[in-house]
Design an enzyme around this catalytic site. Sequence first.
Site: not given
Lengths: 313, 278
Positions: A120, A61, A170, A86, A40
């Site tokens: 999302d 992370e 994105r 994140f 991604s």
Amino acid sequence: MITYPATDSKPTRQAFGDEITELGKNNQDIVVVDMDISKSCKTDKFAKELPDQHLNVGIAEQGGAGVAAGMATAGKIPFLSTYAVFGSMRMAEQVRQETCYPFLNVKIACSHGGLTPANDGGSHQAIEDMGIYSSMPNMTVIMPADYHSTRKLVKEASEIYGPVYLRFTREKVPMIYDENEEFTIGKANKIQSGNDVAIIANGDTVSIALEATKQLTDQGISVQLLDMHTIKPIDREAVQECMDIGNIVTVEDHNIINGLGSAVSNVVAEEGNARVRKIGVQDQFGESAPYEKLLELNGITVDNIVRKAKELV
Amino acid sequence: MSHPTIEELKQQAAELRKTAVTMVYKAQSGHPGGSLSAADIITSLYFKEMNIDPANPDWEDRDRFVLSKGHVAPIQYSALAHLGYVPFEEIHRLREYKSPFQGHPDSKKCPGIDISTGSLGQGFSCAVGMAIAGKMDNKDYRSFALLGDGEIQEGQIWEAAQTAVKQKLDNLIAFVDDNRLQIDGPTEEIMPNQDIEKKFESFGFQTKRINGHSIEEIIRTLDEFTQEKNGVPKCIVCDTVKGKGVSFMEDVVAWHGKAPNDEEYQAALAELEGGLES
């Protein structure tokens, strides 16, 4: 050179994936630290072509950020690659303690900036990230506007020493710059000069601001348009020029608090005198919806930029 | 790596304990309890095991050390001061303005600190990153980390552990200073660790529990573990006593982060003179 309207569009995460792979081939100290979402984040190509310079720490992370800092002490140039939510929040303290405080050469390169991971939903739309990293001493904060500018700014980030936060889209965004356009971190890119109103945008909103600029120009209003890809350190000279014009509209795909508009307003408050109108996410979480719908819900539209600019002129 | 005798190392540990207590006394602030529990581990590393050069603290082939339990900085600072990384008289400036000896280790201000620490749970990941970089560059240096038994309650410790195993870091050795106390009370009450060795073992580490105040045992275990190039990271769990060496500080929670007064300081120095009873 600017191409408008753009003939093609690509997500800027793709530009990161393409550029980091080229950079890695030429510099074996460049390392990508992935956290399970390399496909991604478009770093899967780097992982495949440069396995000895790649590390996947899994869905971890905080550990990834610490590992990157440790590698940086030994001369590596690690790029942490994850989603902006994140990369700016799950690992915020780790980056603060182990990268910013000891001033290490770690880059945080995040896809899914702003409202661009639209369907999302609110959990994945990072609207706080640039503000969070702007608050940390030693950190540079950047959101490029399109494919080619992303490639240039990623390259530049790899060449300067110190922590850099890079934020990508994105969604596909129009390709407005050609590949020969040069970019300098901390230096706004002036797309058009004008003297009635200044529009300062960054990231995915630059192409929206471009359309607004065209409409305003058609209506006889002289617009200065800046791509302020770096919000920290902010280009004070460029803001000064806009203050001389007297009217400023800022546009960003980030919370209206602590992003580009705030960075510009800080300079105005400290150094000058101008009227500023901020367009951005209205201090509210998003939801699953088409990207354009989410922009519209927050007034990040051509019409709203035109309206705010005309109110000022 | 130098070659002192065990007896010389014990003397050195006594000196480090005295210096650490002096630093905390002078600053009237700091963490004596954990500094004293870690003294023998720190001595074994800095005065015997690690390939380091105080005259060249950034030497790229040096062994790395990360004090993941960063609040016990006084014991690390004592080692650095005795080795000459910084002028010895700086020990009187712990926690002062412009001192190399910040409240918690600061790699920008103090030579010999490989990375700043102080926020628990984070340093171990950095030590893992250093070990990975060493492997990538085909270097022989090792990466050592000192963790607290309270600290390993942090989830990030286990993120670091799984990465160390995945990356086959046989150049990484973690120590857990298992002194069984944390600020709010006994670790067993605040958040039980269960079996620390088994935890690390189930992540894929080679582990051993030893007496963390026996320099002989520490050295012997290091000899054994550093020779095993078996693609497995190592963890040495050390049974220790918080405040070790100063009777009134031993096993007393209150001495986690408290400075001694004049009388206590004199009593502590007198007890520390001559080292631990063997």
